[in-house]
Design an enzyme around this catalytic site. Structure first.
Site, mmCIF file in Angstrom:
data_model
loop_
_atom_site.group_PDB
_atom_site.id
_atom_site.type_symbol
_atom_site.label_atom_id
_atom_site.label_comp_id
_atom_site.label_asym_id
_atom_site.label_seq_id
_atom_site.Cartn_x
_atom_site.Cartn_y
_atom_site.Cartn_z
ATOM 1 C CB ALA A 158 -0.887 0.007 1.233
ATOM 2 C CE LYS A 159 3.451 6.625 -4.282
ATOM 3 N NZ LYS A 159 4.845 6.587 -3.845
ATOM 4 C CB SER A 160 -0.136 4.013 3.456
ATOM 5 O OG SER A 160 0.860 3.858 4.425
#
Ligand SMILES: Cc1ncc(COP(=O)(O)O)c(C=O)c1O
Length: 325
Positions: free
Chosen positions: A158-160
């Site tokens: 996840a590109k969080s």
């Protein structure tokens, strides 16, 4: 790199002047890192402005949101149209594209469910991330003392926004120690990735890159480079890479939307290969730049042209019509 501070930003479907695109200090994302985002690029090619792999980027945004249980009422086509509309509204020829989904203003507490999921898309000019010179000469990097997140802590796929606290520690340590970038290991001590880039090594003609299980972001440039390398007849292995393989590699290079394809010339002050951009890196850099500059046929369908009025620059099959929102 400072922001030019002009133009409009897409916020929940409305175009808002740059200076007015603000959120409340009590927004959940500010306190708890509850955002997921993307970084894509639009290039000014001789055949018109084109976004590189816009569909893949917006798909990853949706999946990052899914991991964090964030729902937003736009489908994939809707997301792509929103980006294209924002570029058109700002009349940008080329730009860096930053869509973000975040938990907004409602209440403060760890539980994000009570807060709305808001979205924004901003654009700005962003040149060579590690410097123009690094694209040719290579950069000097260190192995970070910080590891990438363990798989059961924060999900690397996840590109969080939360993951970038770790990236910032890696980057700050590298800069403070006189390097331009850091390479993080995973919690097992194997190579993971840079603070904001994936990594490849070349050894005896074979190209290696760490697998998703090494706590990496599944980079879209990484995927593109694997494809281009195979197109060029190279063998590419997604495999666990021990730290010492960095020092014994013939070539090492970073890839990412911001870094594009940047050679690494030294790691921990140990020279990589011949100490400058190697032949495989150079060939892949060329192949990548040829695609993003529209200089070769877009055989993989990676470019989405932005402006219908530039359709005449291309053959009928490559028009922006399919992407018109
Ligand atoms: C931690 C990290 N790894 C890898 C990448 C490369 O991903 P992409 O090629 O999709 O930009 C990025 C850039 O977004 C990143 O921040």
């Amino acid at each position: 790199m400072g922001f030019p501070g002009t133009g409009t930003i897409w916020m929940n479907g409305r175009l808002v002047e740059w200076k007015d695109a603000t959120i409340h200090i009590a927004s959940h994302v500010i306190h708890y890192g509850s955002g997921v985002f993307e970084g894509a690029r639009c290039y000014a090619t001789p055949k018109g402005s084109a976004c590189f792999r816009l569909d893949a980027h917006m798909r990853r945004l949706q999946l990052s949101g899914k991991i964090y249980r964030m729902e937003y009422p736009l489908d994939l086509a809707g997301w792509q149209s929103a980006v294209l509309d924002t570029i058109r509204a700002n009349r940008m020829k080329s730009c860096y594209i930053r869509p973000i989904l975040y938990r907004g203003y409602e209440s403060l507490g760890v539980n994000p469910f009570t807060c709305p999921v808001d979205a924004a898309i901003m654009l700005w000019d962003w040149g060579a991330y590690l410097g123009k010179e690094a694209l040719e000469q290579g950069c000097d990097v260190k192995v970070a003392s910080w590891s990438r997140m363990a798989p059961n802590t924060l999900p690397a796929m996840a590109k969080s926004t939360a993951n970038y606290a770790n990236s910032a520690l890696i980057k700050m340590e590298a800069i403070s120690d006189g390097y331009s970038e850091g390479i993080a290991l995973d919690v097992s001590g194997n190579v993971s990735e840079g603070s904001g880039q994936n990594l490849f090594i070349v050894r005896d003609g074979t190209i290696h890159t760490p697998p998703l299980g090494s706590s990496i972001l599944g980079g879209i440039t990484r995927d593109s480079i694997v494809t281009l390398a195979r197109d060029l007849g190279h063998t590419v292995a997604e495999t666990i890479i021990p730290r010492e393989a960095l020092y014994t590699a013939d070539e090492v290079f970073f890839v990412g939307t911001a870094a594009e394809v940047t050679p690494v010339r030294s790691i921990d002050k140990i020279q990589v290969g011949a100490g400058h951009r190697g032949p495989v890196t150079a060939a892949l850099q060329q192949a990548f730049f040829d695609v993003i500059n529209g200089e070769v046929p877009d055989t993989h369908g990676w470019l989405t042209y932005v402006y219908p009025e530039e359709d005449s620059l291309r053959s009928p099959q490559q028009t922006a019509a399919g992407a018109r929102g």
